[in-house]
Design a protein around this motif. Structure first.
Motif, mmCIF file in Angstrom:
data_model
loop_
_atom_site.group_PDB
_atom_site.id
_atom_site.type_symbol
_atom_site.label_atom_id
_atom_site.label_comp_id
_atom_site.label_asym_id
_atom_site.label_seq_id
_atom_site.Cartn_x
_atom_site.Cartn_y
_atom_site.Cartn_z
ATOM 1 N N ALA A 1 0.849 -1.196 0.000
ATOM 2 C CA ALA A 1 0.000 0.000 0.000
ATOM 3 C C ALA A 1 0.877 1.235 0.000
ATOM 4 O O ALA A 1 1.926 1.275 0.651
ATOM 5 C CB ALA A 1 -0.918 0.011 1.214
ATOM 6 N N MET A 2 0.478 2.228 -0.762
ATOM 7 C CA MET A 2 1.176 3.514 -0.777
ATOM 8 C C MET A 2 0.219 4.583 -1.279
ATOM 9 O O MET A 2 -0.745 4.293 -1.973
ATOM 10 C CB MET A 2 2.442 3.462 -1.636
ATOM 11 C CG MET A 2 2.256 3.155 -3.103
ATOM 12 S SD MET A 2 1.788 4.547 -4.160
ATOM 13 C CE MET A 2 3.020 5.747 -3.785
ATOM 14 N N THR A 3 0.501 5.829 -0.888
ATOM 15 C CA THR A 3 -0.311 6.964 -1.310
ATOM 16 C C THR A 3 0.565 7.943 -2.070
ATOM 17 O O THR A 3 1.613 8.359 -1.565
ATOM 18 C CB THR A 3 -0.952 7.663 -0.088
ATOM 19 O OG1 THR A 3 -1.771 6.714 0.598
ATOM 20 C CG2 THR A 3 -1.808 8.843 -0.520
ATOM 21 N N PHE A 4 0.159 8.284 -3.285
ATOM 22 C CA PHE A 4 0.886 9.267 -4.072
ATOM 23 C C PHE A 4 0.737 10.644 -3.429
ATOM 24 O O PHE A 4 -0.325 10.987 -2.911
ATOM 25 C CB PHE A 4 0.363 9.294 -5.512
ATOM 26 C CG PHE A 4 0.784 8.103 -6.313
ATOM 27 C CD1 PHE A 4 1.974 8.099 -7.011
ATOM 28 C CD2 PHE A 4 -0.006 6.965 -6.342
ATOM 29 C CE1 PHE A 4 2.373 6.985 -7.741
ATOM 30 C CE2 PHE A 4 0.378 5.850 -7.059
ATOM 31 C CZ PHE A 4 1.575 5.856 -7.760
ATOM 32 N N LYS A 5 1.801 11.430 -3.469
ATOM 33 C CA LYS A 5 1.823 12.767 -2.860
ATOM 34 C C LYS A 5 1.767 13.842 -3.937
ATOM 35 O O LYS A 5 2.272 13.658 -5.043
ATOM 36 C CB LYS A 5 3.095 12.961 -2.025
ATOM 37 C CG LYS A 5 3.273 11.930 -0.939
ATOM 38 C CD LYS A 5 2.217 12.037 0.114
ATOM 39 C CE LYS A 5 2.466 11.010 1.212
ATOM 40 N NZ LYS A 5 1.312 10.669 1.953
ATOM 41 N N LEU A 6 1.169 14.967 -3.563
ATOM 42 C CA LEU A 6 1.021 16.107 -4.472
ATOM 43 C C LEU A 6 1.697 17.351 -3.923
ATOM 44 O O LEU A 6 1.862 17.493 -2.716
ATOM 45 C CB LEU A 6 -0.457 16.467 -4.641
ATOM 46 C CG LEU A 6 -1.295 15.654 -5.586
ATOM 47 C CD1 LEU A 6 -2.737 16.113 -5.511
ATOM 48 C CD2 LEU A 6 -0.787 15.766 -6.996
ATOM 49 N N ARG A 7 2.017 18.269 -4.833
ATOM 50 C CA ARG A 7 2.412 19.636 -4.490
ATOM 51 C C ARG A 7 1.530 20.556 -5.315
ATOM 52 O O ARG A 7 1.233 20.273 -6.470
ATOM 53 C CB ARG A 7 3.871 19.901 -4.853
ATOM 54 C CG ARG A 7 4.873 19.276 -3.941
ATOM 55 C CD ARG A 7 6.273 19.825 -4.201
ATOM 56 N NE ARG A 7 6.619 19.793 -5.615
ATOM 57 C CZ ARG A 7 7.368 18.870 -6.194
ATOM 58 N NH1 ARG A 7 7.860 17.892 -5.486
ATOM 59 N NH2 ARG A 7 7.632 18.913 -7.473
ATOM 60 N N GLY A 8 1.134 21.661 -4.716
ATOM 61 C CA GLY A 8 0.405 22.688 -5.451
ATOM 62 C C GLY A 8 -1.003 22.283 -5.814
ATOM 63 O O GLY A 8 -1.588 21.375 -5.242
ATOM 64 N N GLY A 9 -1.550 23.023 -6.798
ATOM 65 C CA GLY A 9 -2.904 22.764 -7.254
ATOM 66 C C GLY A 9 -3.951 23.327 -6.309
ATOM 67 O O GLY A 9 -3.639 23.909 -5.270
ATOM 68 N N VAL A 10 -5.197 23.160 -6.706
ATOM 69 C CA VAL A 10 -6.343 23.624 -5.924
ATOM 70 C C VAL A 10 -7.284 22.440 -5.732
ATOM 71 O O VAL A 10 -7.753 21.857 -6.703
ATOM 72 C CB VAL A 10 -7.070 24.786 -6.650
ATOM 73 C CG1 VAL A 10 -8.301 25.208 -5.880
ATOM 74 C CG2 VAL A 10 -6.123 25.962 -6.857
ATOM 75 N N GLY A 11 -7.544 22.094 -4.486
ATOM 76 C CA GLY A 11 -8.382 20.941 -4.184
ATOM 77 C C GLY A 11 -9.854 21.196 -4.442
ATOM 78 O O GLY A 11 -10.252 22.319 -4.655
ATOM 79 N N PRO A 12 -10.631 20.141 -4.482
ATOM 80 C CA PRO A 12 -10.210 18.750 -4.323
ATOM 81 C C PRO A 12 -9.564 18.204 -5.602
ATOM 82 O O PRO A 12 -9.780 18.722 -6.680
ATOM 83 C CB PRO A 12 -11.517 18.016 -4.028
ATOM 84 C CG PRO A 12 -12.571 18.834 -4.707
ATOM 85 C CD PRO A 12 -12.095 20.259 -4.625
ATOM 86 N N VAL A 13 -8.786 17.155 -5.418
ATOM 87 C CA VAL A 13 -8.075 16.509 -6.530
ATOM 88 C C VAL A 13 -8.689 15.149 -6.801
ATOM 89 O O VAL A 13 -9.038 14.417 -5.879
ATOM 90 C CB VAL A 13 -6.575 16.364 -6.192
ATOM 91 C CG1 VAL A 13 -5.860 15.535 -7.236
ATOM 92 C CG2 VAL A 13 -5.927 17.734 -6.048
ATOM 93 N N GLN A 14 -8.827 14.823 -8.077
ATOM 94 C CA GLN A 14 -9.283 13.496 -8.502
ATOM 95 C C GLN A 14 -8.087 12.750 -9.083
ATOM 96 O O GLN A 14 -7.369 13.291 -9.930
ATOM 97 C CB GLN A 14 -10.375 13.611 -9.568
ATOM 98 C CG GLN A 14 -11.719 14.005 -9.023
ATOM 99 C CD GLN A 14 -12.323 12.899 -8.175
ATOM 100 O OE1 GLN A 14 -12.361 11.737 -8.567
ATOM 101 N NE2 GLN A 14 -12.774 13.265 -6.993
#
Length: 118
Positions: A49-62
């Protein structure tokens, strides 16, 4: 061209020369980017199991799983959190492609390789 909060003064004039001004702020979000570049190795038969990480953008993210090599049991990908879960059935390198789309329709795509060992 740059993220941050920027001060703006807006002034309007009518046909008779009357003017009104308002000080405003414009917020520019950092560019959406998937920050996960490398994955820890997995083992055949052991839940991964792992969760991809984000930087920036405006939530919510799909999130969207674009590509994942076969040979995985119980594959689950959470489109809301970017979390991948499965049990590897074969020792190999898995090519994984994910895409994140934020609420402003900005898109970031990332390819990573997961090495699964015996």
């Amino acid at each position: 061209t740059a993220a941050g909060t920027f001060a703006v003064k807006l002034t309007v004039k009518d046909a008779e020369g009357r003017a009104a001004s308002k000080d405003l702020s414009i917020v520019v979000a950092p560019k959406l980017a998937i920050a996960t570049k490398k994955l820890r190795a997995g083992k055949v038969g052991k839940r991964y199991a792992m969760t991809f990480k984000l930087r920036g953008g405006v939530g919510p993210v799909q999130w969207r799983l674009i590509r994942f090599r076969p040979g995985a049991k119980g594959l689950r990908f959470d489109r809301r959190t970017g979390t991948l879960r499965f049990t590897p059935g074969v020792a190999r390198k898995y090519t994984i492609i994910v895409r994140a789309t934020d609420s402003l329709k900005a898109i970031s795509t990332q390819t990573v390789v997961l090495t699964v060992k015996q």
